[in-house]
Design a protein around this motif. Structure first.
Motif, short mmCIF file in Angstrom:
data_model
loop_
_atom_site.label_atom_id
_atom_site.label_comp_id
_atom_site.label_asym_id
_atom_site.label_seq_id
_atom_site.Cartn_x
_atom_site.Cartn_y
_atom_site.Cartn_z
N VAL A 235 0.69 -1.19 0.19
CA VAL A 235 -0.04 -0.03 -0.07
C VAL A 235 0.98 1.16 0.12
N ASP A 236 2.02 1.36 0.68
CA ASP A 236 2.78 2.36 0.81
C ASP A 236 3.40 2.66 -0.52
N VAL A 237 3.89 1.55 -1.33
CA VAL A 237 4.25 2.00 -2.75
C VAL A 237 3.22 2.52 -3.74
N VAL A 238 2.12 2.00 -3.73
CA VAL A 238 1.11 2.64 -4.14
C VAL A 238 0.66 3.92 -4.06
N SER A 245 2.51 11.14 -8.90
CA SER A 245 2.16 11.25 -10.21
C SER A 245 1.53 12.44 -10.78
N PRO A 246 1.87 13.16 -11.82
CA PRO A 246 1.11 14.17 -12.49
C PRO A 246 -0.30 14.15 -12.77
N PRO A 247 -1.12 15.09 -12.80
CA PRO A 247 -2.54 14.77 -13.34
C PRO A 247 -2.66 14.11 -14.48
N GLY A 248 -3.65 13.21 -14.48
CA GLY A 248 -3.95 12.38 -15.60
C GLY A 248 -3.18 11.23 -15.53
N GLN A 249 -2.18 10.82 -15.03
CA GLN A 249 -1.26 9.81 -15.22
C GLN A 249 -2.29 8.44 -14.96
N TYR A 250 -2.71 8.52 -13.68
CA TYR A 250 -3.57 7.29 -13.26
C TYR A 250 -5.01 7.95 -12.92
N LYS A 251 -6.15 7.00 -13.22
CA LYS A 251 -7.41 7.57 -13.09
C LYS A 251 -7.74 7.22 -11.51
N SER A 252 -7.01 6.50 -10.75
CA SER A 252 -7.33 6.33 -9.43
C SER A 252 -6.38 5.66 -8.76
N ALA A 253 -6.30 5.42 -7.34
CA ALA A 253 -5.41 4.56 -6.90
C ALA A 253 -5.25 3.18 -7.16
N ILE A 254 -6.55 2.75 -7.48
CA ILE A 254 -6.76 1.44 -7.87
C ILE A 254 -6.21 1.06 -9.32
N ASN A 255 -6.25 2.14 -10.11
CA ASN A 255 -5.70 2.10 -11.53
C ASN A 255 -4.15 2.04 -11.43
N CYS A 256 -3.69 2.76 -10.35
CA CYS A 256 -2.37 2.87 -10.13
C CYS A 256 -1.54 1.49 -9.88
N ALA A 257 -2.42 0.83 -9.06
CA ALA A 257 -1.83 -0.46 -8.36
C ALA A 257 -2.10 -1.61 -9.62
N PRO A 266 4.26 -8.39 -9.87
CA PRO A 266 3.79 -8.49 -8.03
C PRO A 266 4.97 -7.89 -7.34
N THR A 267 6.28 -8.10 -7.83
CA THR A 267 7.29 -7.70 -7.23
C THR A 267 7.52 -5.91 -7.07
N ALA A 268 6.93 -5.11 -7.75
CA ALA A 268 6.81 -3.94 -7.89
C ALA A 268 6.11 -3.26 -6.67
N PHE A 269 5.39 -4.19 -5.75
CA PHE A 269 4.77 -3.80 -4.58
C PHE A 269 5.46 -3.82 -3.55
N TYR A 270 6.66 -4.40 -3.70
CA TYR A 270 7.82 -4.34 -2.43
C TYR A 270 9.07 -3.76 -2.93
N LYS A 271 8.78 -3.00 -3.98
CA LYS A 271 10.20 -2.16 -4.33
C LYS A 271 10.56 -1.08 -3.16
N GLY A 272 11.56 -0.95 -2.64
CA GLY A 272 12.12 -0.18 -1.73
C GLY A 272 11.87 -0.91 -0.23
N PHE A 273 11.63 -2.41 -0.27
CA PHE A 273 11.55 -3.04 0.96
C PHE A 273 12.31 -2.73 1.97
N VAL A 274 13.63 -2.89 1.59
CA VAL A 274 15.08 -2.84 2.51
C VAL A 274 14.75 -1.35 3.18
N PRO A 275 14.93 -0.29 2.49
CA PRO A 275 14.89 0.91 3.04
C PRO A 275 13.72 1.22 3.58
#
Length: 309
Positions: A235-238, A245-257, A266-275
């Motif tokens: 959820v933090d990554v999303v 994001s600039p206006p218009g890049q994603y329609k919503s947070a769900i669209n972003c996810a 799926p690994t994108a959701f754990y980008k930056g896990f170590v930091p």
């Protein structure tokens, strides 16, 4: 109560709010570079880089920090610090300072609260805090994502200018952009963080493994940081991607996810896990230890003032 022994006199709400906000600011000052590295790793691969940034790749938390120092200078690690401190004073004071009071409200004033009551209290204060502090979080994230390089246009030049610019160009909705994923994220973080800290500390004291002192607070905070990172990272990554994001890049947070899942996997959701873990673990340690000590100092000072009067 978090940080209180049964024999202690409970601190007043004002003491808890002030000590929580102050402790969170101390923790942010110590751990902010890790948070900035986390944001850079989370947004990496999100959009086409400009010519000046195409050769820059972030690899791991310490690699990201060294790359930022080399390419942008040490000050870049503290981009957005002012907004971060503003955020903590109004965010942490509510989500942490109100926790015991909300827990007591849900439990009807009972001496002990079950895990369900604690989770409800954590979710409630986490959601309340986001409702107030969301604009500061948006500005903080955008500053941390901003690359300070020659040839790259800067989105914002100062904290107040950023608030004004977002309001003028994106309206009031821009300042509360990503509020829903942020409420979700912080409800998860808050209930996991505070409930886990509560439970670990109570278990340590109940089994006489440690007394109610610094090592106990350290162990409880570190354990809470690890559990919280595992649960809240997706959820933090999303939240970070959507708020930056600039206006218009994603329609919503769900669209972003959904975009992340389909384009990066799926690994994108754990980008930056170590930091995220290093930051949240160390942040928890500094914050909870500072919170415990500040509460005690304030209570002692308050008692001395009452005795004099």
């Amino acid at each position: 109560m978090v940080g209180m022994k049964p024999s202690d006199t409970p601190p007043t709400l004002g003491v808890k709010l002030l000590s929580a906000g102050s402790a969170a600011c101390i923790a942010d000052l110590v751990t902010f570079p890790l948070d900035t590295a986390k944001v850079r790793l989370q947004i990496q691969g999100e959009k086409v880089a400009s010519e000046a940034t195409k050769g820059i790749r972030y690899r791991g938390v310490f690699g990201t920090i060294s790359t930022m120092i080399r390419t942008e200078g040490p000050r870049s690690l503290y981009n957005g610090l002012v907004a971060g401190l503003q955020r903590q004073m109004c965010f942490a004071s509510i989500r942490i300072g109100f926790y015991d009071n909300v827990k007591n409200f849900y439990s009807g004033g009972a001496d002990t609260a079950n895990i369900g009551i604690r989770i409800m209290a954590g979710c409630t204060t986490g959601a309340m805090a986001v409702s107030f502090a969301q604009p500061t979080d948006v500005v903080k994230v955008r500053f941390q994502a901003q690359v300070n390089l020659t040839g790259v246009a800067r989105r914002y030049t100062g904290t107040m200018q950023a608030y004004k610019h977002i309001f003028n160009h994106e309206g009031i909705r821009g300042l509360w952009k990503g509020c829903l994923p942020n409420i979700t994220r912080n409800a998860l973080v808050n209930c996991t963080e505070l409930v886990t800290y509560d439970l670990i500390k109570e278990a340590i004291l109940r089994h006489n493994l440690l007394s109610d002192n610094l090592p106990c607070h350290f162990a409880s905070a570190f354990g809470a940081g690890f559990v919280t990172t595992c649960i809240a990272s997706p959820v933090d990554v999303v939240k970070t991607r959507y708020m930056n994001s600039p206006p218009g890049q994603y329609k919503s947070a769900i669209n972003c996810a959904w975009t992340m899942a389909t384009k990066e996997g799926p690994t994108a959701f754990y980008k930056g896990f170590v930091p995220s873990f290093l930051r949240l673990g160390s942040w928890n340690v500094v914050m909870f230890v500072s919170f415990e000590q500040l509460k005690r100092v304030m209570m002692v000072g308050k008692k001395k003032m009452e005795d004099k009067s």
